[in-house]
Design a protein around this motif. Structure first.
Motif, PDB file in Angstrom:
ATOM      1  N   ALA A 224      34.625  23.497  14.068  1.00  0.00           N
ATOM      2  CA  ALA A 224      35.945  23.898  13.589  1.00  0.00           C
ATOM      3  C   ALA A 224      35.892  25.191  12.778  1.00  0.00           C
ATOM      4  CB  ALA A 224      36.552  22.778  12.750  1.00  0.00           C
ATOM      5  N   GLN A 225      34.828  25.389  12.006  1.00  0.00           N
ATOM      6  CA  GLN A 225      34.714  26.549  11.119  1.00  0.00           C
ATOM      7  C   GLN A 225      33.604  27.491  11.591  1.00  0.00           C
ATOM      8  OE1 GLN A 225      36.993  26.923   8.828  1.00  0.00           O
ATOM      9  NE2 GLN A 225      37.816  24.882   9.148  1.00  0.00           N
ATOM     10  N   GLY A 226      33.511  27.696  12.871  1.00  0.00           N
ATOM     11  CA  GLY A 226      32.430  28.478  13.470  1.00  0.00           C
ATOM     12  C   GLY A 226      32.230  29.854  12.883  1.00  0.00           C
ATOM     13  N   LYS A 227      33.329  30.564  12.615  1.00  0.00           N
ATOM     14  CA  LYS A 227      33.216  31.936  12.096  1.00  0.00           C
ATOM     15  C   LYS A 227      32.704  31.963  10.672  1.00  0.00           C
ATOM     16  CE  LYS A 227      37.497  32.859  13.248  1.00  0.00           C
ATOM     17  NZ  LYS A 227      38.783  33.564  13.307  1.00  0.00           N
ATOM     18  N   ARG A 228      32.916  30.890   9.932  1.00  0.00           N
ATOM     19  CA  ARG A 228      32.506  30.855   8.522  1.00  0.00           C
ATOM     20  C   ARG A 228      31.091  30.327   8.332  1.00  0.00           C
ATOM     21  NH1 ARG A 228      38.002  28.530   5.736  1.00  0.00           N
ATOM     22  NH2 ARG A 228      39.187  30.456   5.929  1.00  0.00           N
ATOM     23  N   VAL A 229      30.454  29.847   9.396  1.00  0.00           N
ATOM     24  CA  VAL A 229      29.094  29.307   9.300  1.00  0.00           C
ATOM     25  C   VAL A 229      28.122  30.399   9.734  1.00  0.00           C
ATOM     26  CG1 VAL A 229      27.517  27.513  10.102  1.00  0.00           C
ATOM     27  CG2 VAL A 229      29.924  26.979   9.738  1.00  0.00           C
ATOM     28  N   ASN A 230      27.141  30.693   8.866  1.00  0.00           N
ATOM     29  CA  ASN A 230      26.174  31.741   9.193  1.00  0.00           C
ATOM     30  C   ASN A 230      24.955  31.159   9.914  1.00  0.00           C
ATOM     31  OD1 ASN A 230      24.609  30.583   7.168  1.00  0.00           O
ATOM     32  ND2 ASN A 230      25.074  32.165   5.664  1.00  0.00           N
ATOM     33  N   SER A 231      23.965  31.990  10.171  1.00  0.00           N
ATOM     34  CA  SER A 231      22.787  31.569  10.948  1.00  0.00           C
ATOM     35  C   SER A 231      21.923  30.547  10.201  1.00  0.00           C
ATOM     36  CB  SER A 231      21.942  32.785  11.318  1.00  0.00           C
ATOM     37  OG  SER A 231      21.531  33.471  10.150  1.00  0.00           O
ATOM     38  N   GLU A 232      22.043  30.480   8.869  1.00  0.00           N
ATOM     39  CA  GLU A 232      21.268  29.485   8.095  1.00  0.00           C
ATOM     40  C   GLU A 232      22.026  28.164   7.931  1.00  0.00           C
ATOM     41  OE1 GLU A 232      21.481  32.633   5.811  1.00  0.00           O
ATOM     42  OE2 GLU A 232      20.027  33.425   7.228  1.00  0.00           O
ATOM     43  N   ARG A 233      23.092  27.974   8.723  1.00  0.00           N
ATOM     44  CA  ARG A 233      23.953  26.773   8.668  1.00  0.00           C
ATOM     45  C   ARG A 233      24.605  26.626   7.295  1.00  0.00           C
ATOM     46  NH1 ARG A 233      21.905  21.225  10.960  1.00  0.00           N
ATOM     47  NH2 ARG A 233      24.126  20.798  11.082  1.00  0.00           N
ATOM     48  N   GLU A 234      25.007  27.739   6.729  1.00  0.00           N
ATOM     49  CA  GLU A 234      25.743  27.725   5.472  1.00  0.00           C
ATOM     50  C   GLU A 234      27.211  28.031   5.767  1.00  0.00           C
ATOM     51  OE1 GLU A 234      22.747  29.214   1.966  1.00  0.00           O
ATOM     52  OE2 GLU A 234      23.855  30.724   3.100  1.00  0.00           O
ATOM     53  N   LEU A 235      28.093  27.203   5.232  1.00  0.00           N
ATOM     54  CA  LEU A 235      29.522  27.443   5.318  1.00  0.00           C
ATOM     55  C   LEU A 235      29.897  28.316   4.121  1.00  0.00           C
ATOM     56  CD1 LEU A 235      32.306  26.762   6.606  1.00  0.00           C
ATOM     57  CD2 LEU A 235      32.399  24.815   5.065  1.00  0.00           C
ATOM     58  N   VAL A 236      30.414  29.523   4.378  1.00  0.00           N
ATOM     59  CA  VAL A 236      30.707  30.482   3.323  1.00  0.00           C
ATOM     60  C   VAL A 236      32.226  30.538   3.113  1.00  0.00           C
ATOM     61  CG1 VAL A 236      30.457  32.869   2.551  1.00  0.00           C
ATOM     62  CG2 VAL A 236      28.684  31.825   3.971  1.00  0.00           C
ATOM     63  N   LEU A 237      32.656  30.192   1.900  1.00  0.00           N
ATOM     64  CA  LEU A 237      34.071  30.231   1.533  1.00  0.00           C
ATOM     65  C   LEU A 237      34.260  31.183   0.369  1.00  0.00           C
ATOM     66  CD1 LEU A 237      34.676  26.385   1.531  1.00  0.00           C
ATOM     67  CD2 LEU A 237      35.283  27.977   3.325  1.00  0.00           C
ATOM     68  N   THR A 238      35.347  31.955   0.402  1.00  0.00           N
ATOM     69  CA  THR A 238      35.631  32.871  -0.694  1.00  0.00           C
ATOM     70  C   THR A 238      37.058  32.686  -1.174  1.00  0.00           C
ATOM     71  OG1 THR A 238      36.333  34.613   0.810  1.00  0.00           O
ATOM     72  CG2 THR A 238      34.032  34.634   0.137  1.00  0.00           C
ATOM     73  N   SER A 239      37.283  33.054  -2.428  1.00  0.00           N
ATOM     74  CA  SER A 239      38.616  33.018  -3.002  1.00  0.00           C
ATOM     75  C   SER A 239      38.770  34.186  -3.958  1.00  0.00           C
ATOM     76  CB  SER A 239      38.853  31.704  -3.742  1.00  0.00           C
ATOM     77  OG  SER A 239      40.102  31.732  -4.395  1.00  0.00           O
ATOM     78  N   THR A 240      39.878  34.914  -3.795  1.00  0.00           N
ATOM     79  CA  THR A 240      40.161  36.052  -4.674  1.00  0.00           C
ATOM     80  C   THR A 240      41.597  36.024  -5.173  1.00  0.00           C
ATOM     81  OG1 THR A 240      40.810  37.399  -2.788  1.00  0.00           O
ATOM     82  CG2 THR A 240      38.503  37.540  -3.480  1.00  0.00           C
ATOM     83  N   THR A 241      42.279  34.905  -5.015  1.00  0.00           N
ATOM     84  CA  THR A 241      43.715  34.867  -5.316  1.00  0.00           C
ATOM     85  C   THR A 241      44.025  34.834  -6.803  1.00  0.00           C
ATOM     86  OG1 THR A 241      43.691  32.467  -5.054  1.00  0.00           O
ATOM     87  CG2 THR A 241      44.326  33.763  -3.143  1.00  0.00           C
ATOM     88  N   HIS A 242      43.122  34.319  -7.613  1.00  0.00           N
ATOM     89  CA  HIS A 242      43.394  34.171  -9.042  1.00  0.00           C
ATOM     90  C   HIS A 242      42.657  35.245  -9.850  1.00  0.00           C
ATOM     91  CE1 HIS A 242      45.242  30.323  -8.133  1.00  0.00           C
ATOM     92  NE2 HIS A 242      44.181  30.035  -7.412  1.00  0.00           N
ATOM     93  N   ARG A 243      43.064  35.405 -11.102  1.00  0.00           N
ATOM     94  CA  ARG A 243      42.423  36.392 -11.980  1.00  0.00           C
ATOM     95  C   ARG A 243      41.277  35.792 -12.777  1.00  0.00           C
ATOM     96  NH1 ARG A 243      45.745  41.095 -13.801  1.00  0.00           N
ATOM     97  NH2 ARG A 243      44.600  40.843 -15.746  1.00  0.00           N
ATOM     98  N   ARG A 244      41.073  34.491 -12.656  1.00  0.00           N
ATOM     99  CA  ARG A 244      40.009  33.829 -13.421  1.00  0.00           C
ATOM    100  C   ARG A 244      38.938  33.268 -12.484  1.00  0.00           C
ATOM    101  NH1 ARG A 244      43.081  29.606 -15.214  1.00  0.00           N
ATOM    102  NH2 ARG A 244      41.142  28.539 -15.699  1.00  0.00           N
ATOM    103  N   GLN A 245      37.688  33.358 -12.902  1.00  0.00           N
ATOM    104  CA  GLN A 245      36.578  32.810 -12.116  1.00  0.00           C
ATOM    105  C   GLN A 245      36.765  31.322 -11.860  1.00  0.00           C
ATOM    106  OE1 GLN A 245      32.806  33.361 -13.991  1.00  0.00           O
ATOM    107  NE2 GLN A 245      32.562  35.474 -13.305  1.00  0.00           N
ATOM    108  N   GLN A 246      37.076  30.585 -12.891  1.00  0.00           N
ATOM    109  CA  GLN A 246      37.197  29.134 -12.799  1.00  0.00           C
ATOM    110  C   GLN A 246      38.244  28.739 -11.752  1.00  0.00           C
ATOM    111  OE1 GLN A 246      35.328  26.837 -14.407  1.00  0.00           O
ATOM    112  NE2 GLN A 246      36.379  25.197 -13.326  1.00  0.00           N
ATOM    113  N   ALA A 247      39.380  29.412 -11.754  1.00  0.00           N
ATOM    114  CA  ALA A 247      40.446  29.086 -10.802  1.00  0.00           C
ATOM    115  C   ALA A 247      40.011  29.392  -9.373  1.00  0.00           C
ATOM    116  CB  ALA A 247      41.708  29.865 -11.156  1.00  0.00           C
ATOM    117  N   ASN A 248      39.322  30.515  -9.171  1.00  0.00           N
ATOM    118  CA  ASN A 248      38.837  30.855  -7.830  1.00  0.00           C
ATOM    119  C   ASN A 248      37.754  29.881  -7.373  1.00  0.00           C
ATOM    120  OD1 ASN A 248      40.501  33.029  -7.180  1.00  0.00           O
ATOM    121  ND2 ASN A 248      39.226  34.456  -8.329  1.00  0.00           N
TER     122      ASN A 248
END
Length: 136
Positions: A54-78
């Motif tokens: 389901a998340q093929g594009k987000r999984v790298n060659s080491e079988r890590e699912l990489v998720l990012t968030s930049t919507t908030h101004r605080r680290q904790q919220a992201n």
């Protein structure tokens, strides 16, 4: 979730925001190690397969699912948003897909209905025929 399965890194976020964007590392990047989660028994094999598919594009060659968030101004919220995204993805992957049955051919009921309609239509046509002495 075991600590060895997921790790969070922070980086400078892009976009508008003035000095805050240039100075503060607010972008959160969560790396979920699918292989490690399966090895530790925290994630089932079939769930891991569905997640990777389901998340093929987000999984790298080491079988890590990489998720990012930049919507908030605080680290904790992201960071919290990344964990929420991961929880949603895992929840969707846990549900096995429905088994789809492909119907082939025409059902017996449909065939019987068709034959009955043909019989009735033939009876209507026969009733329109001219009556002769042979029919008596």
């Amino acid at each position: 979730m075991p600590a060895s399965v997921a790790r969070v890194q922070f980086a400078r976020s892009g976009g508008a925001g003035g000095q805050n964007v240039n100075k503060v590392n607010t972008k959160a990047e969560l790396r979920f190690d699918i292989g490690e989660a399966v090895r530790l028994g925290w994630l089932a094999d079939d769930v891991a397969e569905r997640l990777e598919k389901a998340q093929g594009k987000r999984v790298n060659s080491e079988r890590e699912l990489v998720l990012t968030s930049t919507t908030h101004r605080r680290q904790q919220a992201n960071r919290d948003e990344c964990y929420e995204k991961l929880a949603d993805m895992l929840e969707k992957a846990r549900v096995p897909p429905k088994k789809r049955n492909m119907k082939t051919g025409i059902s017996q009921k449909t065939k019987d209905q068709r034959r009955e309609q043909k019989r009735l239509r033939g009876a209507v046509k026969n009733s329109r025929k001219r009556v002769t002495d042979k029919d008596w």
